[in-house]
Design a protein around this motif. Structure first.
Motif, PDB file in Angstrom:
ATOM      1  N   ALA A   2       0.858  -1.186   0.000  1.00 14.62           N
ATOM      2  CA  ALA A   2       0.000   0.000   0.000  1.00 14.62           C
ATOM      3  C   ALA A   2       0.898   1.243   0.000  1.00 14.62           C
ATOM      4  CB  ALA A   2      -0.900   0.000   1.231  1.00 14.62           C
ATOM      5  N   PRO A   3       0.527   2.283  -0.744  1.00 14.85           N
ATOM      6  CA  PRO A   3       1.402   3.457  -0.852  1.00 14.85           C
ATOM      7  C   PRO A   3       1.798   4.063   0.493  1.00 14.85           C
ATOM      8  CG  PRO A   3      -0.383   3.587  -2.437  1.00 14.85           C
ATOM      9  CD  PRO A   3      -0.674   2.413  -1.558  1.00 14.85           C
ATOM     10  N   TRP A   4       0.918   3.934   1.487  1.00 13.58           N
ATOM     11  CA  TRP A   4       1.195   4.556   2.782  1.00 13.58           C
ATOM     12  C   TRP A   4       2.006   3.648   3.707  1.00 13.58           C
ATOM     13  CZ3 TRP A   4      -0.614   1.412   6.555  1.00 13.58           C
ATOM     14  CH2 TRP A   4      -1.638   0.543   6.226  1.00 13.58           C
ATOM     15  N   ALA A   5       2.070   2.340   3.396  1.00 15.23           N
ATOM     16  CA  ALA A   5       2.671   1.386   4.328  1.00 15.23           C
ATOM     17  C   ALA A   5       4.161   1.644   4.526  1.00 15.23           C
ATOM     18  CB  ALA A   5       2.440  -0.042   3.828  1.00 15.23           C
ATOM     19  N   GLY A   6       4.910   1.697   3.423  1.00 16.03           N
ATOM     20  CA  GLY A   6       6.343   1.934   3.545  1.00 16.03           C
ATOM     21  C   GLY A   6       6.648   3.282   4.164  1.00 16.03           C
ATOM     22  N   ALA A   7       5.856   4.301   3.795  1.00 17.85           N
ATOM     23  CA  ALA A   7       6.072   5.637   4.349  1.00 17.85           C
ATOM     24  C   ALA A   7       5.873   5.639   5.861  1.00 17.85           C
ATOM     25  CB  ALA A   7       5.129   6.637   3.684  1.00 17.85           C
ATOM     26  N   MET A   8       4.805   4.994   6.330  1.00 22.87           N
ATOM     27  CA  MET A   8       4.525   4.977   7.764  1.00 22.87           C
ATOM     28  C   MET A   8       5.593   4.192   8.533  1.00 22.87           C
ATOM     29  SD  MET A   8       1.931   6.865   8.340  1.00 22.87           S
ATOM     30  CE  MET A   8       2.639   7.918   7.048  1.00 22.87           C
ATOM     31  N   ILE A   9       6.075   3.089   7.950  1.00 24.68           N
ATOM     32  CA  ILE A   9       7.131   2.316   8.617  1.00 24.68           C
ATOM     33  C   ILE A   9       8.397   3.151   8.735  1.00 24.68           C
ATOM     34  CG2 ILE A   9       8.645   0.312   8.407  1.00 24.68           C
ATOM     35  CD1 ILE A   9       6.322  -1.157   7.037  1.00 24.68           C
ATOM     36  N   ALA A  10       8.778   3.834   7.639  1.00 30.74           N
ATOM     37  CA  ALA A  10       9.985   4.664   7.661  1.00 30.74           C
ATOM     38  C   ALA A  10       9.853   5.799   8.663  1.00 30.74           C
ATOM     39  CB  ALA A  10      10.253   5.218   6.258  1.00 30.74           C
ATOM     40  N   ILE A  11       8.696   6.462   8.673  1.00 30.25           N
ATOM     41  CA  ILE A  11       8.478   7.571   9.609  1.00 30.25           C
ATOM     42  C   ILE A  11       8.508   7.069  11.050  1.00 30.25           C
ATOM     43  CG2 ILE A  11       6.788   9.271  10.395  1.00 30.25           C
ATOM     44  CD1 ILE A  11       5.896   9.508   7.460  1.00 30.25           C
ATOM     45  N   GLY A  12       7.884   5.917  11.296  1.00 29.77           N
ATOM     46  CA  GLY A  12       7.889   5.362  12.648  1.00 29.77           C
ATOM     47  C   GLY A  12       9.285   5.029  13.135  1.00 29.77           C
ATOM     48  N   LEU A  13      10.093   4.404  12.272  1.00 32.37           N
ATOM     49  CA  LEU A  13      11.466   4.077  12.657  1.00 32.37           C
ATOM     50  C   LEU A  13      12.296   5.346  12.854  1.00 32.37           C
ATOM     51  CD1 LEU A  13      12.161   1.024  10.304  1.00 32.37           C
ATOM     52  CD2 LEU A  13      11.764   0.993  12.779  1.00 32.37           C
ATOM     53  N   GLY A  14      12.080   6.341  11.996  1.00 34.98           N
ATOM     54  CA  GLY A  14      12.795   7.606  12.151  1.00 34.98           C
ATOM     55  C   GLY A  14      12.436   8.290  13.446  1.00 34.98           C
TER      56      GLY A  14
ATOM     57  N   SER B  68       5.923  15.164   4.259  1.00 37.12           N
ATOM     58  CA  SER B  68       5.299  15.510   2.976  1.00 37.12           C
ATOM     59  C   SER B  68       6.076  14.887   1.822  1.00 37.12           C
ATOM     60  CB  SER B  68       5.239  17.028   2.810  1.00 37.12           C
ATOM     61  OG  SER B  68       4.446  17.619   3.821  1.00 37.12           O
ATOM     62  N   ALA B  69       7.415  14.980   1.878  1.00 34.47           N
ATOM     63  CA  ALA B  69       8.242  14.408   0.818  1.00 34.47           C
ATOM     64  C   ALA B  69       8.086  12.892   0.748  1.00 34.47           C
ATOM     65  CB  ALA B  69       9.705  14.782   1.040  1.00 34.47           C
ATOM     66  N   ILE B  70       8.010  12.245   1.902  1.00 33.04           N
ATOM     67  CA  ILE B  70       7.859  10.793   1.923  1.00 33.04           C
ATOM     68  C   ILE B  70       6.495  10.386   1.365  1.00 33.04           C
ATOM     69  CG2 ILE B  70       7.591   8.813   3.472  1.00 33.04           C
ATOM     70  CD1 ILE B  70       9.789   9.992   5.202  1.00 33.04           C
ATOM     71  N   MET B  71       5.457  11.140   1.707  1.00 31.86           N
ATOM     72  CA  MET B  71       4.123  10.829   1.190  1.00 31.86           C
ATOM     73  C   MET B  71       4.072  11.005  -0.326  1.00 31.86           C
ATOM     74  SD  MET B  71       1.751  12.545   4.176  1.00 31.86           S
ATOM     75  CE  MET B  71       0.189  12.135   3.376  1.00 31.86           C
TER      76      MET B  71
ATOM     77  N   GLN C 242       6.682  10.720  -2.280  1.00 28.63           N
ATOM     78  CA  GLN C 242       7.518   9.646  -2.811  1.00 28.63           C
ATOM     79  C   GLN C 242       6.731   8.346  -2.880  1.00 28.63           C
ATOM     80  OE1 GLN C 242      10.983   8.322  -0.439  1.00 28.63           O
ATOM     81  NE2 GLN C 242      12.228   8.915  -2.183  1.00 28.63           N
ATOM     82  N   ALA C 243       5.902   8.105  -1.876  1.00 27.38           N
ATOM     83  CA  ALA C 243       5.074   6.903  -1.878  1.00 27.38           C
ATOM     84  C   ALA C 243       4.073   6.928  -3.014  1.00 27.38           C
ATOM     85  CB  ALA C 243       4.351   6.768  -0.542  1.00 27.38           C
ATOM     86  N   ASN C 244       3.707   8.145  -3.453  1.00 26.32           N
ATOM     87  CA  ASN C 244       2.782   8.290  -4.572  1.00 26.32           C
ATOM     88  C   ASN C 244       3.489   8.171  -5.920  1.00 26.32           C
ATOM     89  OD1 ASN C 244       0.016   9.049  -5.516  1.00 26.32           O
ATOM     90  ND2 ASN C 244       1.096  10.814  -6.369  1.00 26.32           N
ATOM     91  N   GLY C 245       4.846   8.081  -5.871  1.00 25.35           N
ATOM     92  CA  GLY C 245       5.618   7.976  -7.098  1.00 25.35           C
ATOM     93  C   GLY C 245       6.138   9.299  -7.610  1.00 25.35           C
ATOM     94  N   ASP C 246       5.987  10.371  -6.839  1.00 25.35           N
ATOM     95  CA  ASP C 246       6.456  11.691  -7.260  1.00 25.35           C
ATOM     96  C   ASP C 246       7.860  11.921  -6.701  1.00 25.35           C
ATOM     97  OD1 ASP C 246       4.042  12.243  -8.495  1.00 25.35           O
ATOM     98  OD2 ASP C 246       3.156  13.046  -6.672  1.00 25.35           O
ATOM     99  N   THR C 247       8.870  11.744  -7.532  1.00 23.69           N
ATOM    100  CA  THR C 247      10.242  11.998  -7.115  1.00 23.69           C
ATOM    101  C   THR C 247      10.721  13.374  -7.554  1.00 23.69           C
ATOM    102  OG1 THR C 247      11.051  10.921  -9.126  1.00 23.69           O
ATOM    103  CG2 THR C 247      10.817   9.549  -7.159  1.00 23.69           C
ATOM    104  N   ASP C 248       9.932  14.058  -8.369  1.00 20.65           N
ATOM    105  CA  ASP C 248      10.279  15.385  -8.856  1.00 20.65           C
ATOM    106  C   ASP C 248       9.447  16.423  -8.111  1.00 20.65           C
ATOM    107  OD1 ASP C 248      10.974  17.657 -10.185  1.00 20.65           O
ATOM    108  OD2 ASP C 248      10.180  17.054 -12.134  1.00 20.65           O
TER     109      ASP C 248
END
Length: 203
Positions: A46-58, A97-100, A102-108
């Motif tokens: 899920a697009p939010w799963a990796g972002a939430m795991i990274a934010i939680g660990l950070g 915001s950047a991680i969210m 990025q999870a949506n596929g926006d690297t630019d």
């Protein structure tokens, strides 16, 4: 003969920076892993799963850093603590915001690609609530010197927007420039603001 108590060592900024960068890189790794699975025909995360795991660990790593240097931070005045809470909150706002995105596929940063309504509402709410909260904390803790730097920088950022924006608009109407876009003007204004602020605050 008694020894004088040793002065506590000032915590370095290397670890907080490494935590922020590492959190962003971990979120990128999750996004890349999910994209690879999708390309291979496997269910993607899920697009939010990796972002939430990274934010939680950070967040956990940053909490350990603060706990490790708790004695030093206890020496700070309530005003100084609140000041840095505001700065950390503002930095976290940008990181999340950047991680969210990025999870949506926006690297630019300048990307105008479509996003889901849920993500758009989440980012809008995060920007509104997080930024307003950080600004309230910031303005309650700054001194006159920093307030002057902030006000001059704000005026410079305003000029960096109102000078090029109408020029770009009329040139675009004559097909002499691409259509006006908000993000390049926002980034220009924010960059000028930051440079002027740093000049007057730290000179």
């Amino acid at each position: 003969m008694t020894n004088d108590p040793q002065r506590r060592r000032i915590p370095g900024m290397g670890w907080p920076i490494a935590i922020f960068v590492g959190t962003a890189m971990l979120a990128g790794a999750f996004a890349g892993y999910s994209e690879t699975r999708a390309e291979l025909g496997h269910p993607a995360l899920a697009p939010w799963a990796g972002a939430m795991i990274a934010i939680g660990l950070g967040a956990a790593a940053f909490a350990l850093y603060v706990r490790r240097h708790a004695d030093w931070f206890r020496q700070w005045s309530p005003r100084k603590r609140l000041y840095w809470i505001g700065l950390v909150l503002a930095g976290t706002l940008g990181l999340v915001s950047a991680i969210m995105l990025q999870a949506n596929g926006d690297t630019d940063l300048m990307s105008d690609s479509a996003m889901t309504p849920t993500l758009a509402i989440g980012l809008s709410a995060l920007w509104l609530i997080g930024l307003v909260s950080a600004l309230i904390i910031y303005h309650r803790t700054i001194d006159d010197h920093e307030r002057m730097a902030y006000q001059i920088a704000g005026l410079a950022g305003f000029y960096a927007f109102v000078v090029p924006c109408p020029m770009w608009w009329v040139l675009a109407r004559a097909s002499l420039a691409p259509p006006v876009e908000a993000m390049p003007l926002f980034v220009l204004s924010l960059t000028v603001n930051a440079l002027v602020y740093c000049w007057f605050k730290f000179r």
